[in-house]
Design an enzyme around this catalytic site. Structure first.
Site, PDB file in Angstrom:
ATOM      1  N   LYS A 141      62.175  54.111  69.859  1.00  0.00           N
ATOM      2  CA  LYS A 141      62.808  55.297  70.444  1.00  0.00           C
ATOM      3  C   LYS A 141      62.696  55.345  71.962  1.00  0.00           C
ATOM      4  O   LYS A 141      63.558  55.930  72.636  1.00  0.00           O
ATOM      5  CB  LYS A 141      62.198  56.569  69.844  1.00  0.00           C
ATOM      6  N   SER A 175      60.597  49.947  62.551  1.00  0.00           N
ATOM      7  CA  SER A 175      61.029  50.789  63.670  1.00  0.00           C
ATOM      8  C   SER A 175      59.905  51.531  64.373  1.00  0.00           C
ATOM      9  O   SER A 175      60.060  51.938  65.525  1.00  0.00           O
ATOM     10  CB  SER A 175      62.069  51.801  63.188  1.00  0.00           C
TER      11      SER A 175
END
Length: 416
Positions: free
Chosen positions: A54, A309
């Protein structure tokens, strides 16, 4: 600024990010390779700055702001990881910001946001879901003038996240046959898909989203983004009730398949990543691996890349992770058993119903609905998933009234 993401934007984002983010490893995974019968590679974004991809999108957007916009400050909504990326960027670039998080965000993520942002960032709890936090952040932006840093539905965010795809191709010795990407709002898979379709068009792109928050599948079936009526927030990094207006058309056009992954399968993959591979993955970080091992209905042609992720997992959640995994793989089951209120009823159950290697892991009387019977919630753990059939036969043959609680039952919300 173009409203359509391009590969050149991703290249520019890669240059902007090079001094501040990691080029995370792309490493082979023997466990998943053995399960799939072909090479599986993990893209280790859990080892990224802030332990999540992110930061790529958050930093790229904030670093792209004009001086006038920087003076206004920034605001965002986040389930945790995006907020950490925003906090990191604010501290690095000297910009003030506020991060709105839902109340379901693990404490570990909230504390990391505050630590990364220092005196530049304020953390605000805004509602019970990501979408409620997003509404609060948007209202803040409109009222105070701060720039809203979207976690997925902005081409600058998507371009930064797309640098994951750029790195994957640069690191692969041969073009990957399949790339499996976790999906929340669609920013990461949109960015990766734009890069792959231009530079490796034959690669199959599969998105994996949690079954309890399958907003992209719902959007594809509907023909456009729509809000889910219900949302399971367990996979908090991918629990988005409505996908992006900018990400949806890219996913529809460029992505081959979106699969929904049971949260129990995610938990099983989380535990295997930790116990077998020494990787601490958050639930969203295990989505791609869970999808690869359970839901790819074909023998992949070429290496399979799974994007891990993020690794911001709260250790206090592992009891729930273990519970969900055991239920998913069929080792733990729950029943409502009506015991006569007379001596020996429980002993009969233990002696005549339970077999070797079967243990009671939960027992609690629910209520006494009359003077002679008392229903109890009984949890039983098996040695092997295949032992369930013989257990059910013994239960049916006995004198007790037994009702199995199926995994999809609303009662499970009180157990997990």
């Amino acid at each position: 600024m173009s409203d359509r993401l391009t590969a050149s934007m991703i290249s520019q984002a890669a240059e902007r990010l090079r001094p501040v983010t990691n080029r995370t490893a792309l490493e082979p995974n023997e466990r998943l390779s053995g399960l799939l019968g072909g090479q599986v590679l993990l893209k280790r974004e859990d080892a990224q700055v802030c332990r999540s991809y992110k930061v790529r999108g958050a930093y790229n957007l904030i670093a792209s702001l004009t001086e006038a916009e920087r003076r206004r400050g920034v605001v965002c909504a986040s389930a945790g990881n995006h907020g950490q990326g925003v906090a990191f960027a604010c501290a690095r670039l000297g910009i003030s910001g506020r991060v709105y998080v839902p109340s379901t965000t693990p404490r570990q993520k909230r504390e990391r946001i505050a630590a990364l942002g220092g005196d530049r960032v304020e953390v605000v709890v805004g509602g019970g879901t990501y979408d409620e936090a997003s509404g609060a952040a948007h209202a803040d932006s409109e009222h105070g003038g701060a720039v809203y840093v979207h976690p997925f539905d902005d081409v600058r965010t998507m371009a930064g996240q797309g640098t994951v795809g750029l790195e994957i191709l640069a690191q692969c010795e041969e073009a990957p046959g399949t790339v499996v990407v976790p999906v929340g709002g669609g920013g990461l898979i949109s960015g990766i898909a734009v890069w792959l379709r231009e530079h490796s068009p034959a690669t199959r792109i599969v998105g994996a989203e949690p079954a309890g928050a399958a907003s992209m599948r719902a959007a594809l079936a509907h023909g456009g983004p729509l809000a889910l009526p219900e949302l399971d927030t367990f996979v908090d990094g991918a629990a988005v009730g409505r996908v992006g207006d900018s990400t949806f058309p890219l996913v529809r056009e460029l992505v081959d398949e979106i699969v929904a992954v049971d949260e129990g399968a995610v938990c099983t993959e989380m535990l295997d990543l930790y116990q077998s591979d020494g990787i601490i993955a958050e639930p969203a970080g295990a989505l791609a691996g869970a999808a690869a091992r359970e839901l790819l209905p074909y023998a992949p042609d070429g290496p399979v890349v799974c994007v891990v992720s993020g690794g911001n997992n709260d250790v206090s959640r592992y009891n729930e992770v273990l519970e969900r995994s055991l239920v998913h793989i069929g080792l733990r089951h729950y029943f409502l058993v009506t015991f006569p209120q007379r001596p020996g009823a429980l002993r009969h159950f233990l002696d005549e119903v339970l077999g070797e290697g079967e243990d009671i892991i939960a027992f609690e009387y629910v209520k006494k609905n009359n003077r002679e019977t008392g229903p109890a919630l009984v949890g039983i753990e098996l040695e092997r998933p295949g032992d369930l059939d013989s257990l059910l036969v013994r239960m049916k043959a006995g004198p007790l009234t037994v009702e199995r609680i199926p995994p999809g039952s609303p009662l499970f919300t009180f157990l997990l």
